[in-house]
Scaffold this motif. Structure first.
Motif, short mmCIF file in Angstrom:
data_model
loop_
_atom_site.label_atom_id
_atom_site.label_comp_id
_atom_site.label_asym_id
_atom_site.label_seq_id
_atom_site.Cartn_x
_atom_site.Cartn_y
_atom_site.Cartn_z
N ALA A 1 -10.19 9.62 108.25
CA ALA A 1 -11.60 9.60 107.82
C ALA A 1 -11.78 10.45 106.57
CB ALA A 1 -12.52 10.06 108.95
N ASP A 2 -11.09 11.58 106.48
CA ASP A 2 -11.13 12.41 105.28
C ASP A 2 -10.53 11.65 104.09
OD1 ASP A 2 -12.38 14.59 106.32
OD2 ASP A 2 -10.57 15.81 106.55
N SER A 3 -9.45 10.95 104.37
CA SER A 3 -8.75 10.23 103.30
C SER A 3 -9.66 9.19 102.65
CB SER A 3 -7.50 9.57 103.86
OG SER A 3 -6.75 9.00 102.82
N PHE A 4 -10.40 8.47 103.48
CA PHE A 4 -11.30 7.45 102.93
C PHE A 4 -12.61 8.04 102.42
CE2 PHE A 4 -9.17 3.45 103.27
CZ PHE A 4 -8.10 3.76 104.09
N ALA A 5 -12.98 9.21 102.93
CA ALA A 5 -14.13 9.91 102.36
C ALA A 5 -13.84 10.32 100.92
CB ALA A 5 -14.48 11.13 103.22
N MET A 6 -12.60 10.72 100.66
CA MET A 6 -12.21 11.07 99.28
C MET A 6 -12.41 9.90 98.33
SD MET A 6 -8.58 12.91 99.86
CE MET A 6 -8.53 14.23 101.07
N MET A 7 -12.04 8.72 98.82
CA MET A 7 -12.19 7.51 98.02
C MET A 7 -13.66 7.17 97.82
SD MET A 7 -9.87 4.59 99.56
CE MET A 7 -8.28 5.15 100.01
N GLY B 1 -6.84 -4.02 105.40
CA GLY B 1 -6.41 -2.64 105.14
C GLY B 1 -7.45 -1.86 104.37
N GLY B 2 -6.98 -1.07 103.39
CA GLY B 2 -7.89 -0.21 102.64
C GLY B 2 -8.39 -0.84 101.35
N ALA B 3 -8.13 -2.12 101.13
CA ALA B 3 -8.45 -2.75 99.84
C ALA B 3 -9.92 -2.62 99.47
CB ALA B 3 -8.03 -4.22 99.86
N MET B 4 -10.81 -2.88 100.43
CA MET B 4 -12.25 -2.87 100.11
C MET B 4 -12.75 -1.45 99.80
SD MET B 4 -13.88 -5.67 102.69
CE MET B 4 -13.39 -7.41 102.53
N ASP B 5 -12.17 -0.47 100.49
CA ASP B 5 -12.57 0.93 100.27
C ASP B 5 -12.07 1.42 98.91
OD1 ASP B 5 -13.42 1.49 103.24
OD2 ASP B 5 -11.46 0.55 103.32
N GLU C 1 -11.24 -8.38 115.72
CA GLU C 1 -12.33 -7.92 114.85
C GLU C 1 -11.70 -7.16 113.71
OE1 GLU C 1 -15.51 -5.56 116.59
OE2 GLU C 1 -16.18 -4.89 114.61
N LEU C 2 -11.81 -7.71 112.50
CA LEU C 2 -11.18 -7.12 111.32
C LEU C 2 -12.18 -6.19 110.64
CD1 LEU C 2 -8.44 -7.46 109.79
CD2 LEU C 2 -9.70 -8.97 108.24
N VAL C 3 -11.78 -4.95 110.39
CA VAL C 3 -12.68 -3.93 109.81
C VAL C 3 -11.95 -3.28 108.62
CG1 VAL C 3 -14.01 -1.84 110.28
CG2 VAL C 3 -13.55 -3.46 112.14
N PRO C 4 -12.61 -3.16 107.47
CA PRO C 4 -11.97 -2.41 106.37
C PRO C 4 -11.55 -1.03 106.86
CG PRO C 4 -13.98 -3.47 105.59
CD PRO C 4 -13.95 -3.64 107.09
N GLN C 5 -10.38 -0.60 106.41
CA GLN C 5 -9.74 0.59 106.99
C GLN C 5 -10.62 1.84 106.94
OE1 GLN C 5 -5.78 0.62 105.55
NE2 GLN C 5 -5.34 2.66 106.29
N GLY C 6 -11.30 2.05 105.82
CA GLY C 6 -12.15 3.23 105.70
C GLY C 6 -13.38 3.14 106.60
#
Lengths: 241, 223
Positions: B88-94, B130-134, A99-104
């Motif tokens: 979670a904080d790191s992506f909340a910043m974004m 990874g984090g691309a979408m965020d 299950e692939l989930v965007p990291q954030g």
């Protein structure tokens, strides 16, 4: 007297059941609880669902657990890496579910579970293949996707120091998923370099309060540290160089 | 006739647009080159999504600390002023719009600013996002750094992305080896040309209606 300390990694991972959902901390190799994963390998639980950012590196740690066919399903954001050959082969052979989930979204789903939030609307992933079939909503003119919280039976976390109440501090970017996974699992098991006396951690700098932690085991200092000071001579894989 | 600038030259050009005090995230790969060309004396703060603000350059070989890595899992250093935080904080910043700029690579960008940069959709590939979408929807300004054409000569700027999307309408500006393009409500506008490129040639090569918003165009209008 409250003591969450365990004498060995084997004692720390005892009771993990077949079919368990297991969060494993770490981003790449930084913060990966290698000694606990090795103990889980020896403990024998199988048919596991693993939640991690990646899907193993090289042949050790999480990759070794995968190679031993103990993981049925993995929930992660970035399985494909230059050294993810164990996962790659299993995935291509159809022998592991992904299950692939965007990291954030992965991080926030874990955080939500620990905070008692059932689901949340996020803009990340809206309009993409990873949001297909999910509820969407327009809020103040911006589109959002509904993502459910992600909880686990067990979290395996690597931190730097702990006391017997389970208060934790981490080291640099090895913190990554540790604090949120610790809060999102029924049983949180932590390996640390060192256990200090109660009162030995500055309360102002505790990152994970002990309320989220069930078991703590000391596994000794990392190869690149001495008395907590960086001594160098290590590769990014964590091996002495 | 010169129609392309090098990757280093492009990184240097992007670096000129980073304002003093900016908090920014440089994507894995070519975008990380931008850090090498930031003007001396400019104070900008680098964010890495695995949980750090204030990231410094690669360490000397004998100073590699496996607990201190960037989103590409390469060893980095900490600068004075560094802060660490959990994922979670790191992506909340974004997501919360606190990052001023991010620079990302791309497979394709549509004329409405849709971005495709995480998957070619090939049947035998292993998907990884990874984090691309965020990042794509998070930073206040989303810059894309890319060659304008693929190796086989196809335009990466397109009417509609054929590759799986990373984000919808999220790109602010596209820095390519031929020209710089702004995403506007009416399509793509060329704001700067490199070498001997012209807007009409680029329109032909990309098959897109491109607005001429270069400084030369302003001069022409004034004349």
């Amino acid at each position: 007297m409250i003591s969450k300390l365990r004498n060995s990694v084997d004692e720390a991972v005892s009771g993990i059941a077949d079919g368990a959902v297991v969060m494993i901390g770490g981003f790449g190799r930084a913060g990966q609880p290698v000694e606990l994963i090795d103990a889980l390998l020896a403990q024998g639980a199988t048919d596991l669902t693993v939640i991690n950012n990646n899907a193993g590196n090289g042949d050790t740690g999480l990759a070794a657990l995968l190679a031993a066919r103990r993981v049925r399903r993995i929930i992660c954001s970035f399985p494909r890496q230059s050294d993810s050959h164990v996962f790659d082969a299993l995935y291509r052979a159809g022998e592991i579910e992904l299950e692939l989930v965007p990291q954030g979204n992965l991080a926030e789903r874990i955080r939500a579970a620990g905070a008692g939030i059932g689901a949340f609307f996020t803009p990340s992933g809206f309009g993409t293949a990873l949001a297909e079939g999910k509820e969407t909503r327009d809020i103040d003119g911006r589109p959002y996707v509904l993502e459910n919280a992600l909880r686990a039976d067990v979290a395996l976390v690597s931190a730097y120091r702990a006391d017997r109440w389970g208060n934790l501090v981490y080291r640099k970017t090895a913190r990554n998923f540790g604090p949120i996974m610790a809060a999102a699992a029924t049983t949180t098991i932590v390996q640390v370099d060192e256990v200090v006396e109660l009162g030995g951690l500055d309360p102002e700098t505790v990152v994970t309060p002990g309320i989220y932690v069930n078991r703590v085991v000391a596994v000794g200092e990392r190869a690149w540290l001495r008395d907590g000071e960086f001594v160098g001579a290590a590769s990014v894989e964590g091996a002495a160089s | 006739m010169t129609t392309r600038i090098s990757r280093d030259e492009l990184a240097a050009r992007i670096a000129q647009d980073i304002p003093e005090g900016a908090v920014m995230n440089l994507g894995i790969g070519a975008p990380t080159l931008v850090a090498n060309f930031l003007p001396a004396g400019l104070e900008a703060i680098l964010h890495t999504e695995n949980g750090m603000l204030g990231m410094g350059p690669e360490p000397q070989p004998d100073r590699i600390d496996p607990d201190l890595i960037n989103a590409g899992k390469q060893p980095v250093t900490e600068l004075d002023g560094t802060a660490y935080f959990h994922h979670a904080d790191s992506f909340a910043m974004m997501r919360g719009g606190h990052l001023d700029v991010c620079v990302l690579g791309a497979f394709q960008v549509s004329e409405r600013g849709d971005l495709a940069n995480w998957s070619t959709g090939a049947a035998d590939s292993i998907p990884a996002v990874g984090g691309a979408m965020d990042l794509a929807i998070g930073a206040r300004r989303v810059y894309v750094m890319t060659d304008l054409f693929t190796r086989s000569g196809e335009s990466k700027l397109v009417r509609d992305c054929s590759y799986p999307l990373t984000g919808v309408g999220c790109v602010t500006r596209i820095y390519t080896d031929h020209a710089i393009f702004d995403v506007t409500p009416t399509g793509l506008a060329v704001i700067e040309l490199f070498g001997d490129n012209t807007v009409s040639e680029l329109s032909t090569l990309t098959g897109l209606d491109l607005e001429d918003a270069t400084r030369d165009a302003d001069d022409k209008e004034l004349a």
